[in-house]
Design an enzyme around this catalytic site. Structure first.
Site, mmCIF file in Angstrom:
data_model
loop_
_atom_site.group_PDB
_atom_site.id
_atom_site.type_symbol
_atom_site.label_atom_id
_atom_site.label_comp_id
_atom_site.label_asym_id
_atom_site.label_seq_id
_atom_site.Cartn_x
_atom_site.Cartn_y
_atom_site.Cartn_z
ATOM 1 C CG ASP A 23 -1.799 1.143 1.377
ATOM 2 O OD1 ASP A 23 -1.935 1.875 0.380
ATOM 3 O OD2 ASP A 23 -2.378 1.320 2.470
ATOM 4 C CG ASN A 25 -2.954 5.442 -1.154
ATOM 5 O OD1 ASN A 25 -2.926 4.274 -0.765
ATOM 6 N ND2 ASN A 25 -3.952 5.938 -1.848
ATOM 7 C CG ASP A 27 -5.971 3.252 0.279
ATOM 8 O OD1 ASP A 27 -5.071 2.375 0.374
ATOM 9 O OD2 ASP A 27 -6.611 3.429 -0.770
ATOM 10 C CG ASP A 31 -1.272 1.566 -3.795
ATOM 11 O OD1 ASP A 31 -0.062 1.462 -4.067
ATOM 12 O OD2 ASP A 31 -1.696 2.055 -2.719
ATOM 13 C CG ASP A 100 -6.554 -12.376 -13.836
ATOM 14 O OD1 ASP A 100 -7.359 -13.106 -14.449
ATOM 15 O OD2 ASP A 100 -6.014 -12.693 -12.762
ATOM 16 C CG ASP A 201 -11.280 -15.710 -14.013
ATOM 17 O OD1 ASP A 201 -10.572 -16.153 -13.096
ATOM 18 O OD2 ASP A 201 -12.514 -15.566 -13.914
ATOM 19 C CD GLU A 258 -9.044 -20.101 -12.909
ATOM 20 O OE1 GLU A 258 -8.972 -20.276 -11.690
ATOM 21 O OE2 GLU A 258 -9.927 -19.407 -13.435
ATOM 22 C CG HIS A 334 -6.049 -15.265 -6.690
ATOM 23 N ND1 HIS A 334 -5.488 -15.887 -7.798
ATOM 24 C CD2 HIS A 334 -7.345 -15.052 -7.014
ATOM 25 C CE1 HIS A 334 -6.402 -16.023 -8.727
ATOM 26 N NE2 HIS A 334 -7.541 -15.525 -8.290
ATOM 27 C CG ASP A 335 -8.806 -18.549 -6.904
ATOM 28 O OD1 ASP A 335 -9.225 -17.505 -6.364
ATOM 29 O OD2 ASP A 335 -8.879 -18.778 -8.125
#
Ligand code: TEU
Ligand code: CA
Length: 560
Positions: A23, A25, A27, A31, A100, A201, A258, A334-335
Site C-alpha cells: 500500500d 498511500n 488507505d 496499489d 488477468d 480466468d 485457467e 490467490h484461490d
C-alpha cells in the site's frame, strides 16, 4: 526441441495480488504504485514475468473478478497513468507483465449488463444468458461455484440470467459474435499498450453445453454444477482459435488459460504445440485430490493429500503433455491455501526446510512455474482469522449455505476447513518486515494480517543467506541456466513409495535425480547415485547419502 524453446517455456512467473502487496498511500489497500516500489524485490528473486490479478474498475464483489469497465483502472489501485508507468518501469527492468483477463462474466455494473437487463428488446440483451422460467423456477439445476443457484430471477423482464459465480457476475453469451468481437477489441486495447500476455480466468467455461442441460447432482447435494458438466463446451476451441487470430498473434505473447474441469485430452487442445490456441493451461486435478470425500462439501476439508495420488497425478501431466502441449506448474495462487501449509509442514521447526522441499519438487518439473507472492518467504495459512474476519465471498457463502442453511457440518469444523483451504489464507497482506502491519500499510488493512509476520517476513529472509527466498532465487537461476530442466524427459521412480517423491529428468548426456522426503521422519532410500554425481541444490548443508532427514530435498546431477 532445444532449438525451438519459446521465451515463456524458460520463464518463471511471479504472481502479485495487488490489493495485498504494498500500500503506497496508506488507505489500507495495496496499489499499483506500491507494486512499482517492489519491482526490485521481484527482480532480485529472478522472476521473468509478473502476473497481476485484476486491476480493472470493479465493484469488488469478488475482488476484481467482477469487472465494470475493462478499459479503466480500479480507483483503489490508482489510475491508468499509474499502470502505464508500472508497465514501463517493469519493462525497463526486463520484467514482463501478464494481465488477468476475465471474460466468462462481467460485473452486473458493466454498461453491457445494465443495458442488457433494461429490456428484452435492448441491443445488448443477447450479450448475456437469459432464459424463461421453467415450471415457475430456475431454467436448469446448475449451482453457482460460490454456493446457491446459478440463476437469478430479474423481476423487470421476468427472465433468469446465468451466473456461474456470484449473482453480481453475470455470464457473457459467447455464442453471440458481437460479444466475441467486443472482447477482442478490448484485448487489443491492452495489447496495444504493450502488455506481454494474458492469464485467462475460467476460460474453459466460456462455451456452455448446448441446450444448457441439467447436470448430475452429487449425493447429498442440491445442484448439478460440477465443473465437468459445464466446462470445455462445444465451441470453446473455436472461440480461442478466433481469439488467437484476432488478438494474440499480433504480438509475441504469453497466454495461460485457467481451466477448471480440464483433463489431459482437452489440455492438449487448449495448449497444443501448433500454436492455434493458448500456450498453457492451469489444470486443477492436483488441487482436487484433497477434497472432502463428501462431494456436497467439495473442497472443504482439512486432511493432507495422499502422496501416492499426488505423484500419480503430477506424473500423468508430466508424461502425457510431453511433446504435445506445455504444463504450468503451481502449488498455490490467490484461490488456494499456502503451499507450505498444504504440502509441507508449517510448524516452526519444519517450515523453512519443508517450504524448500515443496519448491524443489515443483521447480524441477517440465513446464512454466508460478510463484505466488509470499510463497518465496514461506508465508503460511492464516489460522488467526475467525469467521468475522473473512472477506472472501466463497468463504462467506460457504458458512452461509453449507452451515447455516444446509447444515452439512458444524461451524467449528467448517472453520477448520477454512483454515486449511480458504482463499483468504493466500490473500492476507504481504509480510515485508516486522513493523506495524508488516510494512504493508500504516493504515487499516483491508484484510487482517497473518499474526506471524514478526517471524516470517521479507526483510528477515533477505538478511539470511539460508532463507527460502534465496533458495527460490537459486531454483530460478538453475532453470535459466540448465536446459535439461526445460527439456529433459520426466521419469517417476517408486510410484508406490508414500513417503518420498523421487523423479529423474533425462537429457542427452546428463540426468537429474530429484529426491524429496515428504515426511518429518528420517528415512533410508538407496537410488544408486553414481560417484560422479554432484549436488545441484539441497535444503540441508551436507549430504548424508541414503539417509534422508525430515523434509530433505536434494537434486543430483550426473552424466549418464
Ligand atoms: O477462479 C475460478 C475457479 O475455478 C474458482 O472458482 C476456484 O474453483 C475456487 O476459487 C477455488 O475455491 C477464478 C479466479 O481465480 C477466482 O479468484 C474468481 O473468484 C473466479 O474465477 C471468478 O472469476
Ligand atoms: Ca493504497
Amino acid at each position: 526441441m532445444t532449438e525451438n524453446i519459446k521465451w515463456w517455456q524458460k520463464a518463471v512467473v511471479y504472481q502479485v495480488y495487488p490489493r495485498s502487496y504494498q500500500d503506497s498511500n496508506n488507505d489500507g489497500i495495496g496499489d499499483l504504485k506500491g507494486i512499482e516500489q517492489r519491482l526490485d524485490y521481484i527482480k532480485k528473486l529472478g522472476a521473468d514475468v509478473i502476473w497481476l490479478n485484476p486491476i480493472y474498475a470493479s465493484p469488488d464483489k469478488d475482488n476484481g473478478y467482477d469487472i465494470s469497465d475493462y478499459e479503466d483502472i480500479n480507483a483503489k489501485f490508482g489510475s491508468m497513468a499509474d499502470f502505464d508507468r508500472l508497465l514501463e518501469k517493469a519493462h525497463d527492468k526486463g520484467l514482463k507483465i501478464l494481465m488477468d483477463l476475465v471474460v466468462n462474466h462481467t460485473s452486473d455494473q458493466h454498461q453491457w449488463f445494465i443495458e442488457s437487463r433494461s429490456s428484452k428488446n435492448n441491443d445488448k440483451r443477447d450479450f448475456y444468458i437469459w432464459r424463461d422460467p421453467v415450471d415457475d423456477g430456475e431454467p436448469n439445476n446448475w449451482g453457482s461455484f460460490f454456493s446457491g443457484s446459478a440463476w437469478k430471477f430479474d423481476e423487470k423482464t421476468g427472465q433468469y440470467y446465468l451466473h456461474l459465480f456470484v449473482e453480481e457476475q453475470p455470464d457473457l453469451n459467447w455464442v453471440n459474435p458481437e460479444v466475441r468481437q467486443s472482447v477482442f477489441d478490448m484485448m487489443n486495447f491492452w495489447v496495444d499498450k504493450g502488455i506481454d500476455g494474458f492469464r485467462m480466468d475460467v476460460i474453459s467455461l466460456i462455451s456452455k453445453p448446448d441446450g444448457l442441460p441439467d447436470g448430475e447432482v452429487p449425493e447429498g447435494g442440491e445442484y448439478g454444477n460440477s465443473d465437468k458438466a459445464v466446462a470445455n463446451g462445444p465451441h470453446v476451441h473455436d472461440y480461442l482459435k478466433e481469439m488467437r487470430q484476432k488478438v494474440l498473434n499480433r504480438a509475441d505473447m504469453m497466454t495461460v488459460g485457467e481451466a477448471s474441469g480440464v483433463d489431459i485430452d482437452n489440455a492438449i487442445k487448449y495448449a497444443n504445440t501448433d500454436a492455434s490456441e493458448l500456450n498453457m493451461v492451469f489444470q486443477f486435478e492436483h488441487m482436487g485430490l484433497d477434497n472432502n470425500p463428501n462431494p456436497a462439501l467439495g473442497k472443504w476439508y482439512d486432511q493432507k493429500v495422499s502422496l501416492i495420488k499426488l505423484k500419480e497425478n503430477m506424473s500423468k501431466w508430466q508424461n502425457d503433455l510431453a511433446g504435445k502441449a506445455w504444463n504450468s506448474l503451481y502449488w498455490d495462487n490467490h484461490d488456494q491455501p499456502r503451499a507450505v501449509s498444504r504440502y509441507g509442514d508449517d510448524r516452526p521447526e519444519y517450515r523453512v526446510v519443508s517450504a524448500k522441499m515443496v519448491a524443489t519438487l515443483l521447480h524441477f518439473m517440465q513446464g512454466t512455474p508460478y510463484i505466488y507472492q509470499g510463497e518465496e518467504i514461506g508465508m503460511t495459512n492464516a489460522y488467526n482469522l475467525q469467521r468475522e474476519d473473512f472477506d472472501d465471498v466463497e468463504i462467506k457463502n460457504a458458512f452461509k449455505y453449507l452451515i447455516d442453511k444446509d447444515q452439512l457440518t458444524d461451524e467449528a469444523t467448517m472453520l477448520k476447513y477454512v483454515h486449511a483451504k480458504g482463499r483468504d489464507n493466500a490473500r492476507t497482506p504481504m509480510q515485508w518486515d516486522d513493523s506495524q502491519n508488516a510494512g504493508f500499510t500504516t493504515g487499516s488493512p483491508w484484510l487482517k494480517l497473518n499474526d506471524n509476520y514478526g517471524t516470517i517476513n521479507a526483510k528477515k529472509a533477505l538478511a539470511d543467506p539460508n532463507s527460502i527466498f534465496y533458495y527460490y532465487q537459486k531454483l530460478i537461476r538453475l532453470r535459466h541456466e540448465l536446459p535439461i530442466i526445460t527439456t529433459g524427459e520426466y521419469q517417476l521412480l517408486d510410484p508406490d513409495d508414500d513417503q518420498v517423491y523421487t523423479y529423474r529428468r533425462l537429457g542427452n548426456r546428463e540426468q537429474l535425480l530429484v529426491i524429496n522426503n515428504f515426511t518429518d521422519q528420517v528415512l533410508i532410500r538407496d537410488y544408486h547415485v553414481p560417484d560422479n554425481a554432484e549436488i545441484l541444490i539441497s535444503n540441508y548443508d551436507d549430504d548424508t547419502g541414503t539417509h534422508l532427514r525430515p523434509y530433505e530435498a536434494k537434486v543430483y546431477r550426473f552424466t549418464k
